[in-house]
Write an enzyme that holds these catalytic residues in place. Sequence first.
Site, PDB file in Angstrom:
ATOM      1  N   LEU A  29      -3.143  -1.197  -9.438  1.00  0.00           N
ATOM      2  CA  LEU A  29      -1.676  -1.170  -9.527  1.00  0.00           C
ATOM      3  C   LEU A  29      -1.076   0.132  -9.009  1.00  0.00           C
ATOM      4  O   LEU A  29      -1.609   1.218  -9.254  1.00  0.00           O
ATOM      5  CB  LEU A  29      -1.250  -1.394 -10.973  1.00  0.00           C
ATOM      6  N   GLY A  32       4.744  -0.077  -6.751  1.00  0.00           N
ATOM      7  CA  GLY A  32       5.340  -1.370  -6.388  1.00  0.00           C
ATOM      8  C   GLY A  32       5.123  -2.400  -7.484  1.00  0.00           C
ATOM      9  O   GLY A  32       6.060  -3.072  -7.922  1.00  0.00           O
ATOM     10  N   HIS A  33       3.874  -2.501  -7.961  1.00  0.00           N
ATOM     11  CA  HIS A  33       3.597  -3.451  -9.052  1.00  0.00           C
ATOM     12  C   HIS A  33       4.391  -3.069 -10.305  1.00  0.00           C
ATOM     13  O   HIS A  33       4.924  -3.936 -11.007  1.00  0.00           O
ATOM     14  CB  HIS A  33       2.118  -3.421  -9.450  1.00  0.00           C
ATOM     15  N   GLN A  57      -8.508 -16.702  -1.904  1.00  0.00           N
ATOM     16  CA  GLN A  57      -7.537 -16.325  -0.869  1.00  0.00           C
ATOM     17  C   GLN A  57      -8.094 -15.318   0.136  1.00  0.00           C
ATOM     18  O   GLN A  57      -7.349 -14.769   0.948  1.00  0.00           O
ATOM     19  CB  GLN A  57      -6.240 -15.819  -1.506  1.00  0.00           C
ATOM     20  N   ASP A 151       5.425  -9.191   0.309  1.00  0.00           N
ATOM     21  CA  ASP A 151       4.692 -10.396   0.723  1.00  0.00           C
ATOM     22  C   ASP A 151       5.721 -11.512   0.922  1.00  0.00           C
ATOM     23  O   ASP A 151       5.823 -12.452   0.129  1.00  0.00           O
ATOM     24  CB  ASP A 151       3.654 -10.762  -0.338  1.00  0.00           C
ATOM     25  N   GLN A 154       4.595 -15.153   1.310  1.00  0.00           N
ATOM     26  CA  GLN A 154       4.020 -15.609   0.034  1.00  0.00           C
ATOM     27  C   GLN A 154       5.137 -15.987  -0.943  1.00  0.00           C
ATOM     28  O   GLN A 154       5.084 -17.028  -1.608  1.00  0.00           O
ATOM     29  CB  GLN A 154       3.150 -14.505  -0.570  1.00  0.00           C
ATOM     30  N   SER A 186       1.174  -0.519  -0.981  1.00  0.00           N
ATOM     31  CA  SER A 186       0.209  -1.625  -0.979  1.00  0.00           C
ATOM     32  C   SER A 186      -1.113  -1.100  -1.516  1.00  0.00           C
ATOM     33  O   SER A 186      -1.465   0.065  -1.277  1.00  0.00           O
ATOM     34  CB  SER A 186       0.030  -2.110   0.466  1.00  0.00           C
ATOM     35  N   SER A 187      -1.837  -1.974  -2.200  1.00  0.00           N
ATOM     36  CA  SER A 187      -3.160  -1.559  -2.683  1.00  0.00           C
ATOM     37  C   SER A 187      -4.044  -1.163  -1.510  1.00  0.00           C
ATOM     38  O   SER A 187      -4.888  -0.275  -1.619  1.00  0.00           O
ATOM     39  CB  SER A 187      -3.828  -2.699  -3.454  1.00  0.00           C
ATOM     40  N   ARG A 188      -3.854  -1.815  -0.370  1.00  0.00           N
ATOM     41  CA  ARG A 188      -4.719  -1.526   0.785  1.00  0.00           C
ATOM     42  C   ARG A 188      -4.388  -0.175   1.427  1.00  0.00           C
ATOM     43  O   ARG A 188      -5.170   0.307   2.258  1.00  0.00           O
ATOM     44  CB  ARG A 188      -4.642  -2.663   1.811  1.00  0.00           C
TER      45      ARG A 188
END
Length: 282
Positions: A29, A32-33, A57, A151, A154, A186-188
């Site tokens: 997290l 953003g989350h 996914q 997203d 999504q 982003s987590s990435r």
Amino acid sequence: MRIVHTITDLRAALAGTQRPAFVPTMGNLHEGHLSLVRQACEKSDVTVASIFVNRLQFLPHEDFDSYPRTFEADCAKLNAEGCSIVFAPKEKDLYPEPQTFKVQPDAALADILEGEFRPGFFTGVCTVVMKLFQAVFGTTGGGTAVFGQKDYQQLMVIRRMVQQFALPIDIVAASTARADSGLALSSRNGYLSDEQRVQAMALSQALKSLAEAARQGGDLAQLEAQAMDALRAKGWTPDYLTVRQRSNLLTPADARSGDLVALGAARLGGADGTRLIDNLEF
Ligand code: PAF
């Protein structure tokens, strides 16, 4: 804050609760989350956050195994934000047998953009989200679920799913949290080196430039190709940079018509580099 792992324990924890607010996540997290959790807490006295890295996914070559799992730190952050319940199922809790029934989203919406480059992605997302919705809202008369606008596709797919299945769930869209540089959180982003983190702001800048150029008129396909070339010159490998109608993600007849969104996905660090996505409504 309670932490539960099974659907049975989640429903027991929610006994007597009407219309909780829910934030589905894959963990790791960031701000953003947490902004989604804060919005959820405003919508209901009871907020549930799920942490589940959903194998369905990910494509075989993608980062399912290496996706960062930071459960303790995630729980500490959720607790600090006032989250009531963390639902953290193990794979065997959510998929006790192979998930052969799946939610197949509308191809016109789900097989383009992200769906073109990540075939089956939205089937995996819809299937797990439907299952999480049943787990969280199955005994509560529905409720609210908060999704991030980062997203973008999504969010649209989930909205359509909720509408077509007449689920008693209000979907709330939360705006994208960004670093000072403009980089969407982003987590990435955690995969990026310090140097790449500086370079990464180029994606949001490219979308901004594309939106500005589109607003002036001109050939949209050409503007998109130029935007991709400009990003390539900065060391990126773009999948797409494109302008679409907000309502259906189709190409607009006239890019000066308004109600548009510029969407982009690109890898930084070569063809196997970190894949980032972003979007900008204009
Ligand atoms: O956006 C995400 O993190 C995931 O796609 C979601 C909605 C939690 C489903 O696994």
